[in-house]
Design an enzyme around this catalytic site. Sequence first.
Site, short mmCIF file in Angstrom:
data_model
loop_
_atom_site.label_atom_id
_atom_site.label_comp_id
_atom_site.label_asym_id
_atom_site.label_seq_id
_atom_site.Cartn_x
_atom_site.Cartn_y
_atom_site.Cartn_z
CE LYS A 196 36.33 31.47 38.25
NZ LYS A 196 36.29 30.84 38.95
NE ARG A 254 29.68 30.31 41.58
CZ ARG A 254 30.47 31.14 42.13
NH1 ARG A 254 30.91 31.66 40.60
NH2 ARG A 254 30.06 32.11 43.04
C1 8Y4 Z 1 34.83 37.80 37.15
C2 8Y4 Z 1 33.81 37.68 37.87
C3 8Y4 Z 1 35.65 37.57 37.88
C4 8Y4 Z 1 33.72 36.28 39.05
C5 8Y4 Z 1 36.11 36.42 38.04
C6 8Y4 Z 1 35.28 36.57 39.17
C7 8Y4 Z 1 34.23 29.49 41.92
C8 8Y4 Z 1 33.66 29.48 42.84
C9 8Y4 Z 1 34.16 31.29 42.19
C10 8Y4 Z 1 34.24 27.85 41.61
C11 8Y4 Z 1 33.34 27.12 43.13
C12 8Y4 Z 1 34.40 34.43 40.73
C13 8Y4 Z 1 32.38 30.64 44.89
C14 8Y4 Z 1 34.71 33.05 41.70
N1 8Y4 Z 1 34.35 30.83 41.85
N2 8Y4 Z 1 32.78 28.10 43.41
N3 8Y4 Z 1 33.01 30.78 43.34
N4 8Y4 Z 1 33.74 27.15 42.35
N5 8Y4 Z 1 32.64 26.24 42.94
N6 8Y4 Z 1 35.44 34.87 39.51
O1 8Y4 Z 1 35.06 28.45 40.01
O2 8Y4 Z 1 33.29 33.81 39.79
S1 8Y4 Z 1 34.06 33.35 43.06
#
Ligand code: 8Y4
Length: 283
Positions: free
Chosen positions: A227, A261
């Site tokens: 993130k 996750r």
């Molecule tokens: C690079 C790749 C940078 C991915 C940012 C991201 C969460 C989630 C997401 C979380 C739960 C993400 C669906 C965002 N984040 N579900 N989902 N908790 N429960 N961003 O933190 O991965 S998507």
Amino acid sequence: MMFGSQECHGKLLDLSLSTPPKVMGILNVTPDSFSDGGLFLSTDKALQQAQQMIQDGAAIIDVGGESTRPGAAAVTVQEELDRVIPIIESIQQECIIIISIDTSKPEVMREAVKAGAGMINDVRALREPGALEAANETGVPVCLMHMSGEPRTMQEKPEYTDVVHTVKSFLQERISCCEAAGIPGDVLLIDPGFGFGKTVDHNLQLVKNLYEFTELGKPILMGVSRKSSIAALLDRPANERLAGSIAMATLCCQYGANIIRAHDVAATVDAVKIYHAVTHAGT
Ligand code: 8Y4
């Protein structure tokens, strides 16, 4: 807080403290991977990714068809179903793993569980119309996440007087709504939503004070992998966030997370094993 096993559509998720925290692998089902290779090709690619994550030690695979990146376009119910259902069906057919459906849409929750999903991961914590009822009908565990606003605008100007208190109160209110709708308390999980409408310092405060969330009596899931807060702290490009993500995930475990996750399953599984070994040394 002691937890036992969660029943996820016929498969058991062991959250007892005598085992390491569990890793939820992220399976991306975004349009890019769908280009014009056709449905079969992308389903096949997704299945291979799932098999690799299982080999790497994932306990859960999170399948999502809606992008929650800031600025991402909305997705229709049909588009989301078309993206996730074939993939859930093929993983369910070929693998033994708990499949989590990352969605806020009631129709997608229902169809995904019919296709084999054993958990609902909702970044909107069942606030969409009909979501409480749909989740209740499926009977599978639900992760309630905190998000301030909507993905499109959530990072514009996040402000909190006390981010830990606000997020904790929000999750308590969502737990109460679920229980009032008839969802048994023991199928709920909580997540403070690292990166969802928060500044870097808000995210750090949530990790540092994660232990306070154990007072809500639910297993805690944390997603910090790759993130932007991690990139910002390290001043690194997107493809150099692994060590930072692993360090943050390990601290989440130390502060009470039960499920992590993550994109990089093998490295994250190593980290939770080390955390667990140190925690249980001498016992
Ligand atoms: C690079 C790749 C940078 C991915 C940012 C991201 C969460 C989630 C997401 C979380 C739960 C993400 C669906 C965002 N984040 N579900 N989902 N908790 N429960 N961003 O933190 O991965 S998507």
